[in-house]
Write a protein that holds these residues in place. Structure first.
Motif, PDB file in Angstrom:
ATOM      1  N   PRO A 264      24.658  20.400 132.715  1.00  0.00           N
ATOM      2  CA  PRO A 264      23.991  21.252 131.722  1.00  0.00           C
ATOM      3  C   PRO A 264      22.493  21.392 131.966  1.00  0.00           C
ATOM      4  N   MET A 265      21.887  20.375 132.593  1.00  0.00           N
ATOM      5  CA  MET A 265      20.441  20.436 132.854  1.00  0.00           C
ATOM      6  C   MET A 265      20.116  21.459 133.942  1.00  0.00           C
ATOM      7  N   THR A 266      21.033  21.630 134.900  1.00  0.00           N
ATOM      8  CA  THR A 266      20.800  22.604 135.971  1.00  0.00           C
ATOM      9  C   THR A 266      20.664  23.996 135.353  1.00  0.00           C
ATOM     10  N   ILE A 267      21.529  24.314 134.412  1.00  0.00           N
ATOM     11  CA  ILE A 267      21.479  25.625 133.760  1.00  0.00           C
ATOM     12  C   ILE A 267      20.217  25.743 132.903  1.00  0.00           C
ATOM     13  N   ALA A 268      19.888  24.676 132.174  1.00  0.00           N
ATOM     14  CA  ALA A 268      18.694  24.722 131.316  1.00  0.00           C
ATOM     15  C   ALA A 268      17.444  24.986 132.153  1.00  0.00           C
ATOM     16  N   MET A 269      17.360  24.364 133.327  1.00  0.00           N
ATOM     17  CA  MET A 269      16.147  24.533 134.147  1.00  0.00           C
ATOM     18  C   MET A 269      16.103  25.924 134.792  1.00  0.00           C
ATOM     19  N   LEU A 270      17.261  26.515 134.990  1.00  0.00           N
ATOM     20  CA  LEU A 270      17.283  27.903 135.470  1.00  0.00           C
ATOM     21  C   LEU A 270      16.646  28.823 134.422  1.00  0.00           C
ATOM     22  N   LEU A 271      16.965  28.565 133.159  1.00  0.00           N
ATOM     23  CA  LEU A 271      16.374  29.365 132.081  1.00  0.00           C
ATOM     24  C   LEU A 271      14.871  29.111 131.983  1.00  0.00           C
ATOM     25  N   VAL A 272      14.479  27.847 132.159  1.00  0.00           N
ATOM     26  CA  VAL A 272      13.045  27.511 132.136  1.00  0.00           C
ATOM     27  C   VAL A 272      12.327  28.291 133.242  1.00  0.00           C
ATOM     28  N   ASN A 273      12.889  28.276 134.449  1.00  0.00           N
ATOM     29  CA  ASN A 273      12.248  28.988 135.567  1.00  0.00           C
ATOM     30  C   ASN A 273      12.191  30.493 135.299  1.00  0.00           C
ATOM     31  N   THR A 274      13.240  31.034 134.669  1.00  0.00           N
ATOM     32  CA  THR A 274      13.267  32.475 134.415  1.00  0.00           C
ATOM     33  C   THR A 274      12.207  32.868 133.383  1.00  0.00           C
ATOM     34  N   VAL A 275      12.104  32.087 132.316  1.00  0.00           N
ATOM     35  CA  VAL A 275      11.112  32.417 131.292  1.00  0.00           C
ATOM     36  C   VAL A 275       9.703  32.236 131.863  1.00  0.00           C
ATOM     37  N   GLU A 276       9.565  31.244 132.729  1.00  0.00           N
ATOM     38  CA  GLU A 276       8.278  31.002 133.407  1.00  0.00           C
ATOM     39  C   GLU A 276       7.904  32.211 134.284  1.00  0.00           C
ATOM     40  N   ALA A 277       8.910  32.723 135.004  1.00  0.00           N
ATOM     41  CA  ALA A 277       8.680  33.893 135.862  1.00  0.00           C
ATOM     42  C   ALA A 277       8.239  35.085 135.009  1.00  0.00           C
ATOM     43  N   ALA A 278       8.870  35.248 133.849  1.00  0.00           N
ATOM     44  CA  ALA A 278       8.516  36.369 132.965  1.00  0.00           C
ATOM     45  C   ALA A 278       7.118  36.172 132.392  1.00  0.00           C
ATOM     46  N   GLU A 279       6.779  34.928 132.046  1.00  0.00           N
ATOM     47  CA  GLU A 279       5.432  34.651 131.512  1.00  0.00           C
ATOM     48  C   GLU A 279       4.373  34.969 132.564  1.00  0.00           C
ATOM     49  N   ARG A 280       4.659  34.591 133.800  1.00  0.00           N
ATOM     50  CA  ARG A 280       3.690  34.886 134.872  1.00  0.00           C
ATOM     51  C   ARG A 280       3.549  36.387 135.059  1.00  0.00           C
ATOM     52  N   SER A 281       4.692  37.088 135.027  1.00  0.00           N
ATOM     53  CA  SER A 281       4.653  38.531 135.226  1.00  0.00           C
ATOM     54  C   SER A 281       3.896  39.196 134.073  1.00  0.00           C
ATOM     55  N   ALA A 282       4.093  38.690 132.835  1.00  0.00           N
ATOM     56  CA  ALA A 282       3.381  39.254 131.679  1.00  0.00           C
ATOM     57  C   ALA A 282       1.890  38.998 131.810  1.00  0.00           C
ATOM     58  N   ALA A 283       1.524  37.812 132.325  1.00  0.00           N
ATOM     59  CA  ALA A 283       0.099  37.487 132.476  1.00  0.00           C
ATOM     60  C   ALA A 283      -0.544  38.409 133.500  1.00  0.00           C
ATOM     61  N   VAL A 284       0.220  38.808 134.525  1.00  0.00           N
ATOM     62  CA  VAL A 284      -0.308  39.688 135.572  1.00  0.00           C
ATOM     63  C   VAL A 284      -0.490  41.098 135.037  1.00  0.00           C
ATOM     64  N   THR A 285       0.501  41.531 134.207  1.00  0.00           N
ATOM     65  CA  THR A 285       0.466  42.942 133.771  1.00  0.00           C
ATOM     66  C   THR A 285      -0.450  43.161 132.552  1.00  0.00           C
ATOM     67  N   VAL A 286      -0.792  42.056 131.830  1.00  0.00           N
ATOM     68  CA  VAL A 286      -1.641  42.233 130.635  1.00  0.00           C
ATOM     69  C   VAL A 286      -3.073  42.599 131.048  1.00  0.00           C
TER      70      VAL A 286
END
Ligand code: NAP
Length: 286
Positions: A264-286
């Motif tokens: 279950p932790m493998t899946i949870a960390m995939l979600l963490v990485n995905t939200v992190e990727a989106a946060e980085r992308s939002a920081a770039v586009t803001v």
């Protein structure tokens, strides 16, 4: 006294709920985190993994796209799909489920994923960032193992950690993460002579082999922390790890079960990485 159970299901729920909050905040700013999951072929285990990942995304409020292709998809066709996903602004993470059919070069496919969307952390650049201690996506399984170890409260500085297995996706990144946490790290593999000699000295053992009963009770130091990554089946067809769980539980201080530990932790960390990727992308586009 039996070891404390390190409950990966409970910890992963807490992490997923934190991901859901971060995803909601981003969505409120007009950036809904999105994950594309690509499956080629009909491997039954892969289908289960992929389904679980897509469901976990939906539960956390992420946008997800599931692309399933027949086993005869050509390498060029798959690379073209990845290129399209690289340019798709609604997708922040791309996961290509392994293994791929033999006619497709997995390395080529992994390297085709944009670095900013490499949420599996398998690319050479992500591996290099991990080795250099730079920020980047950490492979989900070892990243999840670190969270499980941290949840026991152990301070890894100066502790001896033994990793059994040296794959690029689990064993090697695991060793690097433990090293970054200031543990003294030994990596064992199929050519290691006298595995028990090493594991008996370990304060933390991570078993990532894919062979049941690799770690037995006489190979574990009393009071050690044991993380079982392996996924195997016993004679009755039931899921089990690499560790002789009932016997090792009597020696260790804390241990992960299989199922309900690393998975279950493998899946949870995939979600963490995905939200992190989106946060980085939002920081770039803001
Ligand atoms: P892998 O690529 O097959 O690597 C296995 C490693 O174990 C290799 O480094 C191999 O050594 C080593 N090994 C084999 N026999 C050994 C022995 N007798 N003593 C010591 N080391 C030995 O497998 P992987 O992808 O790392 O996965 C390992 C296990 O974890 C599998 O059961 C897999 O299904 C499971 N897994 C679980 C999750 C999860 O989310 N729970 C995620 C990923 C993987 P050599 O390098 O010398 O061959």
């Amino acid at each position: 006294m039996a070891a404390q159970l390190i409950d990966g299901t409970a910890l992963s729920k807490r992490i997923r709920s934190d991901v859901a909050q971060r995803a909601a905040a981003l969505t409120g700013r007009g950036v809904r985190p999105g994950l594309a999951v690509v499956l080629v072929g009909d491997d039954p285990a892969s289908q289960v993994y992929v389904r679980n990942k897509v469901r976990a995304c939906e539960e956390a409020g992420l946008y997800s796209v599931f692309e399933k292709y027949d086993a005869d998809l050509s390498e060029a066709q798959l690379l073209a799909r990845i290129e399209a996903l690289n340019h798709d602004a609604s997708i922040h993470g791309i996961l290509v489920q392994m293994p791929l059919p033999r006619h497709i070069d997995a390395h080529k496919v992994i390297e085709a994923i944009a670095t900013t969307k490499d949420v599996d952390g398998y690319s050479a650049l992500s591996a290099g960032e991990l080795m250099a201690g730079l920020p980047g996506f950490r492979p989900c399984t070892p990243y999840g193992c670190m969270k499980l170890i941290e949840s026991t409260g152990i301070d890894l500085r100066g502790k001896h950690a033994v990793v059994i297995g040296r794959s690029n996706t689990v064993g090697k990144p695991m060793a690097l993460l433990l090293l970054q946490a200031h543990a003294t790290v030994t990596v064992c593999h199929s050519a290691t002579t006298d595995l028990g000699l090493h594991t008996r000295q370990a304060d933390v053992v991570v078993a990532a082999v894919g062979r049941r009963n690799t770690l037995r009770a006489d190979m574990v130091k009393p009071g050690a922390i044991v993380i079982d990554v392996g996924i195997n089946r016993n004679e009755e067809g039931k899921l089990c790890g690499d560790v002789d769980f009932p016997a090792v539980r009597e020696v260790a201080a804390a241990i992960t079960p299989v199922p309900g530990g690393v998975g279950p932790m493998t899946i949870a960390m995939l979600l963490v990485n995905t939200v992190e990727a989106a946060e980085r992308s939002a920081a770039v586009t803001v």
